[in-house]
Scaffold this motif. Structure first.
Motif, PDB file in Angstrom:
ATOM      1  N   PRO A  89      -9.120 127.732  28.594  1.00 39.34           N
ATOM      2  CA  PRO A  89      -9.557 127.742  26.838  1.00 39.34           C
ATOM      3  C   PRO A  89      -8.338 128.132  26.332  1.00 39.34           C
ATOM      4  O   PRO A  89      -8.541 128.489  25.069  1.00 39.34           O
ATOM      5  N   TYR A  90      -7.541 128.422  27.000  1.00 40.18           N
ATOM      6  CA  TYR A  90      -6.543 129.338  26.648  1.00 40.18           C
ATOM      7  C   TYR A  90      -4.446 128.715  26.947  1.00 40.18           C
ATOM      8  O   TYR A  90      -4.193 129.134  27.072  1.00 40.18           O
ATOM      9  N   PHE A  91      -5.301 127.438  27.139  1.00 40.98           N
ATOM     10  CA  PHE A  91      -3.772 127.058  27.568  1.00 40.98           C
ATOM     11  C   PHE A  91      -2.729 126.784  26.352  1.00 40.98           C
ATOM     12  O   PHE A  91      -1.170 127.232  26.969  1.00 40.98           O
ATOM     13  N   LEU A  92      -2.418 127.007  25.624  1.00 40.91           N
ATOM     14  CA  LEU A  92      -1.498 126.900  24.893  1.00 40.91           C
ATOM     15  C   LEU A  92      -1.269 128.692  24.586  1.00 40.91           C
ATOM     16  O   LEU A  92      -2.177 129.305  24.271  1.00 40.91           O
ATOM     17  N   PRO A  93      -0.043 129.220  24.870  1.00 38.49           N
ATOM     18  CA  PRO A  93      -0.539 131.182  24.517  1.00 38.49           C
ATOM     19  C   PRO A  93      -0.101 130.865  23.435  1.00 38.49           C
ATOM     20  O   PRO A  93       0.300 130.705  22.512  1.00 38.49           O
ATOM     21  N   TRP A 125      10.093 131.393  32.517  1.00 37.51           N
ATOM     22  CA  TRP A 125       9.600 130.311  33.938  1.00 37.51           C
ATOM     23  C   TRP A 125      10.070 129.674  33.691  1.00 37.51           C
ATOM     24  O   TRP A 125       9.772 128.761  34.711  1.00 37.51           O
ATOM     25  N   LEU A 126      10.519 128.231  32.693  1.00 39.88           N
ATOM     26  CA  LEU A 126      10.583 126.948  32.531  1.00 39.88           C
ATOM     27  C   LEU A 126      11.879 126.848  32.891  1.00 39.88           C
ATOM     28  O   LEU A 126      12.162 125.667  33.672  1.00 39.88           O
ATOM     29  N   LYS A 127      12.207 127.920  32.776  1.00 42.68           N
ATOM     30  CA  LYS A 127      14.079 128.315  33.705  1.00 42.68           C
ATOM     31  C   LYS A 127      14.268 128.233  35.106  1.00 42.68           C
ATOM     32  O   LYS A 127      14.587 128.045  35.802  1.00 42.68           O
ATOM     33  N   GLY A 128      13.221 128.341  35.834  1.00 42.28           N
ATOM     34  CA  GLY A 128      12.746 128.448  37.277  1.00 42.28           C
ATOM     35  C   GLY A 128      12.355 126.937  38.060  1.00 42.28           C
ATOM     36  O   GLY A 128      11.623 127.312  39.166  1.00 42.28           O
ATOM     37  N   ILE A 129      12.091 126.366  36.661  1.00 44.33           N
ATOM     38  CA  ILE A 129      10.706 125.083  37.302  1.00 44.33           C
ATOM     39  C   ILE A 129      11.436 123.622  37.092  1.00 44.33           C
ATOM     40  O   ILE A 129      12.327 124.327  36.496  1.00 44.33           O
ATOM     41  N   ARG A 130      10.944 123.051  38.092  1.00 46.20           N
ATOM     42  CA  ARG A 130      12.247 121.721  37.076  1.00 46.20           C
ATOM     43  C   ARG A 130      11.422 120.921  36.222  1.00 46.20           C
ATOM     44  O   ARG A 130      10.477 120.540  35.403  1.00 46.20           O
ATOM     45  N   ARG A 131      11.862 121.373  34.871  1.00 44.58           N
ATOM     46  CA  ARG A 131      11.206 120.925  33.357  1.00 44.58           C
ATOM     47  C   ARG A 131      10.636 119.329  33.826  1.00 44.58           C
ATOM     48  O   ARG A 131      11.531 118.789  33.693  1.00 44.58           O
ATOM     49  N   GLU A 132       9.245 118.808  33.102  1.00 47.84           N
ATOM     50  CA  GLU A 132       9.151 117.740  32.626  1.00 47.84           C
ATOM     51  C   GLU A 132       9.083 117.542  30.791  1.00 47.84           C
ATOM     52  O   GLU A 132       8.437 118.507  30.564  1.00 47.84           O
ATOM     53  N   PRO A 192      -0.374 134.773  20.836  1.00 48.87           N
ATOM     54  CA  PRO A 192       1.194 135.582  20.400  1.00 48.87           C
ATOM     55  C   PRO A 192       0.324 136.829  20.923  1.00 48.87           C
ATOM     56  O   PRO A 192       1.253 137.931  21.055  1.00 48.87           O
ATOM     57  N   GLY A 193      -1.140 137.170  20.201  1.00 47.80           N
ATOM     58  CA  GLY A 193      -1.744 138.282  21.067  1.00 47.80           C
ATOM     59  C   GLY A 193      -2.341 138.595  22.096  1.00 47.80           C
ATOM     60  O   GLY A 193      -2.616 139.379  22.081  1.00 47.80           O
ATOM     61  N   TRP A 194      -1.537 137.354  22.904  1.00 47.98           N
ATOM     62  CA  TRP A 194      -2.261 137.594  24.312  1.00 47.98           C
ATOM     63  C   TRP A 194      -1.187 137.593  25.388  1.00 47.98           C
ATOM     64  O   TRP A 194      -0.084 136.922  24.759  1.00 47.98           O
ATOM     65  N   LYS A 195      -1.514 138.374  26.628  1.00 45.65           N
ATOM     66  CA  LYS A 195      -0.465 137.649  27.697  1.00 45.65           C
ATOM     67  C   LYS A 195      -2.174 138.127  28.345  1.00 45.65           C
ATOM     68  O   LYS A 195      -2.365 138.829  29.464  1.00 45.65           O
ATOM     69  N   ILE A 196      -0.661 137.259  29.656  1.00 43.07           N
ATOM     70  CA  ILE A 196      -1.786 137.026  31.843  1.00 43.07           C
ATOM     71  C   ILE A 196      -0.219 138.181  32.707  1.00 43.07           C
ATOM     72  O   ILE A 196       0.466 137.888  32.517  1.00 43.07           O
ATOM     73  N   LEU A 197      -2.385 138.517  32.643  1.00 45.28           N
ATOM     74  CA  LEU A 197      -1.239 140.421  33.711  1.00 45.28           C
ATOM     75  C   LEU A 197      -0.648 139.018  34.599  1.00 45.28           C
ATOM     76  O   LEU A 197      -1.162 138.432  35.490  1.00 45.28           O
ATOM     77  N   PRO A 198       0.160 140.133  35.457  1.00 41.96           N
ATOM     78  CA  PRO A 198       1.173 140.205  36.808  1.00 41.96           C
ATOM     79  C   PRO A 198       0.589 139.720  37.483  1.00 41.96           C
ATOM     80  O   PRO A 198       1.019 138.148  38.591  1.00 41.96           O
ATOM     81  N   ASP A 199      -0.559 139.445  37.751  1.00 46.00           N
ATOM     82  CA  ASP A 199      -1.588 139.346  39.146  1.00 46.00           C
ATOM     83  C   ASP A 199      -2.076 137.662  38.841  1.00 46.00           C
ATOM     84  O   ASP A 199      -2.632 137.246  40.425  1.00 46.00           O
ATOM     85  N   ASP A 200      -2.226 137.193  38.160  1.00 43.63           N
ATOM     86  CA  ASP A 200      -1.922 135.788  38.140  1.00 43.63           C
ATOM     87  C   ASP A 200      -3.095 135.621  37.506  1.00 43.63           C
ATOM     88  O   ASP A 200      -3.991 134.468  37.839  1.00 43.63           O
ATOM     89  N   LEU A 227       5.939 137.005  24.895  1.00 42.13           N
ATOM     90  CA  LEU A 227       5.202 136.218  25.851  1.00 42.13           C
ATOM     91  C   LEU A 227       6.096 134.472  25.247  1.00 42.13           C
ATOM     92  O   LEU A 227       6.073 134.313  26.845  1.00 42.13           O
ATOM     93  N   LEU A 228       6.533 134.075  24.188  1.00 49.74           N
ATOM     94  CA  LEU A 228       6.998 133.248  24.514  1.00 49.74           C
ATOM     95  C   LEU A 228       8.649 132.856  25.395  1.00 49.74           C
ATOM     96  O   LEU A 228       9.032 132.390  26.250  1.00 49.74           O
ATOM     97  N   ALA A 229       8.758 134.196  24.941  1.00 49.10           N
ATOM     98  CA  ALA A 229       9.953 134.334  26.050  1.00 49.10           C
ATOM     99  C   ALA A 229      10.356 134.341  27.838  1.00 49.10           C
ATOM    100  O   ALA A 229      10.661 133.751  27.853  1.00 49.10           O
ATOM    101  N   GLU A 230       8.979 135.109  27.675  1.00 46.81           N
ATOM    102  CA  GLU A 230       8.202 135.033  29.127  1.00 46.81           C
ATOM    103  C   GLU A 230       8.094 133.288  29.930  1.00 46.81           C
ATOM    104  O   GLU A 230       8.282 133.128  30.669  1.00 46.81           O
ATOM    105  N   HIS A 231       7.632 132.792  28.779  1.00 46.79           N
ATOM    106  CA  HIS A 231       7.736 131.521  28.703  1.00 46.79           C
ATOM    107  C   HIS A 231       8.776 130.868  29.287  1.00 46.79           C
ATOM    108  O   HIS A 231       8.970 129.305  30.364  1.00 46.79           O
ATOM    109  N   HIS A 232      10.012 130.001  28.115  1.00 49.72           N
ATOM    110  CA  HIS A 232      10.930 129.985  28.689  1.00 49.72           C
ATOM    111  C   HIS A 232      11.763 131.035  29.638  1.00 49.72           C
ATOM    112  O   HIS A 232      12.141 129.700  30.647  1.00 49.72           O
TER     113      HIS A 232
END
Length: 201
Positions: free
Chosen positions: A178-182, A39-46, A184-192, A32-37
């Motif tokens: 309520p799941y603002f911060l990821p 995703w961040l590489k694909g946007i203008r990070r703030e 490690p035991g959960w993941k968001i499915l690809p269909d958003d 999940l953390l790897a996916e988050h990183h």
């Protein structure tokens, strides 16, 4: 001062200094953390910008398991050296709770003191190494991030390891989730869709 020097100084104020010293020896702990990183590489990070005035507090959960006798002092010096690169930032202090595992907030007196200082308007940016420094309960962590963001003068938290800045524009809608911060035991499915499944299922 030459015009080129002024331009270079102005551009430096657009880039947050690196806190990479906190990441030495750490590996990506979960997918999940790897996916988050990724995703961040694909946007203008703030991130918090050095050109903006911030009253900065550093929160540390300290457990000396290194060979260095006075690791905490050395760790604080690394933070101070990095913060010194941001002359517009006003350092308000260190808040240090001890413990080898992620705390419950009720057993973290320095975190409680930091929250109080945020409510009193003494701090508007908190920097800490990772989300688990604050709490082992995702619900507590998310609740605090939303409360601090809702203050009359919003307070942001920057988690260095996760590269999460809670006041970034792309997190504003998530502040109501309520799941603002990821977790490690959960993941968001690809269909958003807002459905989640356990990683280990």
């Amino acid at each position: 001062m030459s015009e080129l020097a002024v331009q270079n100084e102005a551009s430096e104020q657009e880039i947050m200094p690196s806190f990479d010293f906190l990441l030495e020896g750490e590996s990506e702990k979960n997918a999940l953390l790897a996916e988050h990183h990724a995703w961040l590489k694909g946007i203008r990070r703030e991130r918090p910008l050095p050109k903006n005035h911030h009253r900065v507090a550093v929160y540390i959960r300290y457990f000396n398991q290194t060979r260095y006798e006075d690791y905490l002092s050395a760790h604080k010096k690394q933070f101070l050296d990095t913060l010194a690169l941001c002359p517009n930032w006003e350092f308000t202090g260190f808040y240090v709770d001890e413990g080898s595992s992620a705390p419950n907030m009720e057993s973290a007196p320095e975190w409680a003191r930091l929250l109080q200082d945020c409510y009193e308007g003494k701090v508007d940016l908190v920097i800490t190494q990772k989300a688990s420094n604050i709490s082992k309960k995702l619900s507590e962590l998310s609740f605090c991030a939303r409360l601090l963001a809702a203050l009359p003068k919003p307070v942001g938290i920057y988690f260095v390891s996760e590269d999460i800045y809670t006041l970034a524009s792309y997190y504003q809608e998530d502040l109501h989730d309520p799941y603002f911060l990821p977790d490690p035991g959960w993941k968001i499915l690809p269909d958003d869709e807002p459905r989640r499944e356990m990683l280990h299922d």
